[in-house]
Design an enzyme around this catalytic site. Structure first.
Site, PDB file in Angstrom:
ATOM      1  N   HIS A   1      -8.457   3.935   3.502  1.00  0.00           N
ATOM      2  CA  HIS A   1      -8.645   4.660   4.755  1.00  0.00           C
ATOM      3  C   HIS A   1     -10.108   4.772   5.175  1.00  0.00           C
ATOM      4  CE1 HIS A   1      -4.535   5.714   4.003  1.00  0.00           C
ATOM      5  NE2 HIS A   1      -4.475   6.553   5.013  1.00  0.00           N
TER       6      HIS A   1
ATOM      7  N   CYS B   1      -4.160  -1.162  -2.087  1.00  0.00           N
ATOM      8  CA  CYS B   1      -4.283   0.285  -2.240  1.00  0.00           C
ATOM      9  C   CYS B   1      -5.165   0.503  -3.457  1.00  0.00           C
ATOM     10  CB  CYS B   1      -2.899   0.894  -2.462  1.00  0.00           C
ATOM     11  SG  CYS B   1      -2.899   2.644  -2.886  1.00  0.00           S
TER      12      CYS B   1
ATOM     13  N   GLU C   1      -5.933   9.346   9.107  1.00  0.00           N
ATOM     14  CA  GLU C   1      -4.581   9.251   9.664  1.00  0.00           C
ATOM     15  C   GLU C   1      -4.464  10.036  10.959  1.00  0.00           C
ATOM     16  OE1 GLU C   1      -1.307   9.420   7.095  1.00  0.00           O
ATOM     17  OE2 GLU C   1      -2.160   7.734   6.006  1.00  0.00           O
TER      18      GLU C   1
ATOM     19  N   CYS D   1     -11.299   3.283  -1.035  1.00  0.00           N
ATOM     20  CA  CYS D   1     -10.018   3.776  -0.520  1.00  0.00           C
ATOM     21  C   CYS D   1      -9.768   3.071   0.803  1.00  0.00           C
ATOM     22  CB  CYS D   1     -10.069   5.287  -0.314  1.00  0.00           C
ATOM     23  SG  CYS D   1      -8.574   5.948   0.447  1.00  0.00           S
TER      24      CYS D   1
ATOM     25  N   ASP E   1       0.851  -1.194   0.000  1.00  0.00           N
ATOM     26  CA  ASP E   1       0.000   0.000   0.000  1.00  0.00           C
ATOM     27  C   ASP E   1       0.885   1.242   0.000  1.00  0.00           C
ATOM     28  OD1 ASP E   1      -2.334   1.668   0.291  1.00  0.00           O
ATOM     29  OD2 ASP E   1      -1.876   1.850   2.417  1.00  0.00           O
ATOM     30  N   SER E   2       0.275   2.368  -0.291  1.00  0.00           N
ATOM     31  CA  SER E   2       1.003   3.633  -0.231  1.00  0.00           C
ATOM     32  C   SER E   2       1.409   3.987   1.200  1.00  0.00           C
ATOM     33  CB  SER E   2       0.137   4.743  -0.807  1.00  0.00           C
ATOM     34  OG  SER E   2      -1.094   4.814  -0.108  1.00  0.00           O
TER      35      SER E   2
HETATM   36  N1  DGL Z   1      -4.029   3.819  -0.068  1.00  0.00           N
HETATM   37  C1  DGL Z   1      -4.678   4.860  -0.829  1.00  0.00           C
HETATM   38  C2  DGL Z   1      -5.922   4.305  -1.535  1.00  0.00           C
HETATM   39  O1  DGL Z   1      -6.476   3.296  -1.155  1.00  0.00           O
HETATM   40  C3  DGL Z   1      -5.094   6.033   0.035  1.00  0.00           C
HETATM   41  C4  DGL Z   1      -3.962   6.860   0.507  1.00  0.00           C
HETATM   42  C5  DGL Z   1      -3.208   7.543  -0.613  1.00  0.00           C
HETATM   43  O2  DGL Z   1      -3.750   8.479  -1.239  1.00  0.00           O
HETATM   44  O3  DGL Z   1      -2.090   7.142  -0.845  1.00  0.00           O
HETATM   45  O4  DGL Z   1      -6.359   4.864  -2.498  1.00  0.00           O
END
Ligand code: DGL
Length: 282
Positions: free
Chosen positions: A195, A75, A155, A193, A12-13
Site C-alpha cells: 500500500h 504481498c 485504502e 508494504c 495479495d491479501s
Molecule cells: N498486502 C499487505 C502487505 O504488503 C498489506 C495489507 C495487509 O496488511 O494485508 O504487507
C-alpha cells in the site's frame, strides 16, 4: 506440454498487490495474469504467522487449480511469512515474493548501509527484510518500523493532506529528523508494504530529498521476468493474441467485488469494473 501460454498468478491479501501487478504488466506486456485478492481476510499485517501461512497456502491452491505457470506473492506480509511453505508445497512452481527483490534494490541503493524498512506489524515482527538485507550486506544496519495505519489511509484514498502528513511524521520523523541519533540516519527507505507506494509523496516530504525510496514492485517484476526466462516460461510475443490486447487480466476476490473494483482502480491505475471481479471461496 508447453506451459508458456498459461497465465501468471498474482496473489495479495487485498487490493495492494495491484501496485505490483501494474509493474508486472509493464515489464511483461505479452503475459496473461490472474490476480487474487483475499479481501475477506484483509489485513494480513495484523495476523499471526500461522494464519498468514494458512491463508497463503489456500490462495495458492485456488490459483494452482487454474493451471498457472508461476506465482507472484505480491504481498509483503505473505512473502515474509509464507514463502518457504509455498515453495515446499509446490516445488515445481516458480514462486516469486517481494521481499528478496526489495532487499536487492535496497542494498543496491544504499551507500552507508544504514537502511530503514517500513511495513506491516507482521512483516516487521518476522524480520524477513532484516535477514534478507543482512544476507546481501552483512554490515548493514536495518531499522524496521511498523506503519500499520498507512494501510487504512491508502485504502481510504487519504494519500495526501494533513492526516496523511501527520501520520507519516509520527511514524517516520524519529528515524529521519535531523536530530535523530546519527546511528539511525538511514540513506535508504524500503516501502515494505504493497500500500505504501500510494503514499510516496507524503513519505518523501518527511524523509527529505537525500533518502532513496525503494519500492519493490519494479524489482519484483524484473525478478519474475528473469525467473520465467530461466525456466523458458516466457510467452512468445507471437502468442500474445492477434487482438493486440496487452496483458489480459482476470480478477478474483474473496469478498466485495464492488469495493475491490473501486479501490483497486486507484491501485492499478486502470479501471476495474465490479463485473470483472469473480468472487471465490478459499
Ligand atoms: N498486502 C499487505 C502487505 O504488503 C498489506 C495489507 C495487509 O496488511 O494485508 O504487507
Amino acid at each position: 506440454v508447453d506451459h508458456s501460454a498459461r497465465a501468471i498468478a498474482v496473489f495479495d491479501s487485498g487490493v495492494g498487490g495491484l501496485t505490483v501487478l501494474a509493474a508486472l504488466c509493464a515489464e511483461l506486456p505479452h503475459e496473461q495474469f490472474v490476480y487474487l485478492g483475499d479481501t475477506a481476510r484483509l489485513p494480513y499485517g495484523t495476523k499471526s504467522d500461522e494464519s498468514v501461512v494458512r491463508y497463503a497456502l489456500q490462495a495458492a491452491a485456488a490459483l494452482v487449480e487454474r493451471e498457472v505457470k508461476a506465482l507472484v506473492v505480491a504481498c509483503n506480509t505473505a512473502s515474509a511469512a509464507a514463502l518457504p511453505a509455498l515453495r515446499q508445497r509446490y516445488p515445481q512452481l516458480p514462486v516469486i515474493g517481494v521481499v528478496e527483490p526489495g532487499a536487492d534494490a535496497a542494498v543496491a541503493a544504499s551507500r552507508s548501509g544504514c537502511i530503514a524498512v517500513i511495513g506491516t506489524e507482521a512483516t516487521v515482527r518476522g524480520g524477513a527484510y532484516q535477514r534478507a538485507i543482512g544476507q546481501r550486506r552483512p554490515d548493514a544496519r536495518v531499522n524496521a518500523v511498523a506503519c500499520q495505519l498507512f494501510v487504512a489511509l491508502a485504502e481510504e484514498g487519504w494519500t495526501s493532506g494533513a492526516v496523511a502528513r501527520s501520520t507519516a511524521q509520527r511514524y517516520l520523523a524519529p528515524l529521519f529528523s535531523p536530530d535523530a541519533p546519527s546511528a539511525m540516519a538511514a540513506d535508504t527507505l524500503v516501502l515494505g508494504c504493497t500500500h505504501f507506494p500510494t503514499l510516496q509523496a507524503v513519505i518523501r516530504e518527511v524523509v527529505g530529498e537525500h533518502v532513496t525510496i525503494v519500492d519493490s514492485a519494479i524489482t519484483t517484476a524484473r525478478a519474475a521476468r528473469a525467473l520465467l526466462a530461466a525456466r523458458e516460461l516466457l510467452r512468445p510475443k507471437e502468442a500474445a493474441g492477434a487482438a493486440g490486447h496487452a496483458s489480459p487480466l482476470s480478477f478474483l476476490a474473496t469478498d466485495g467485488a464492488a469495493r475491490f473494483a473501486s479501490i483497486g482502480t486507484r491501485f492499478l491505475g486502470r479501471r476495474i469494473s465490479a463485473d470483472e471481479v469473480e468472487l471465490i471461496d478459499l
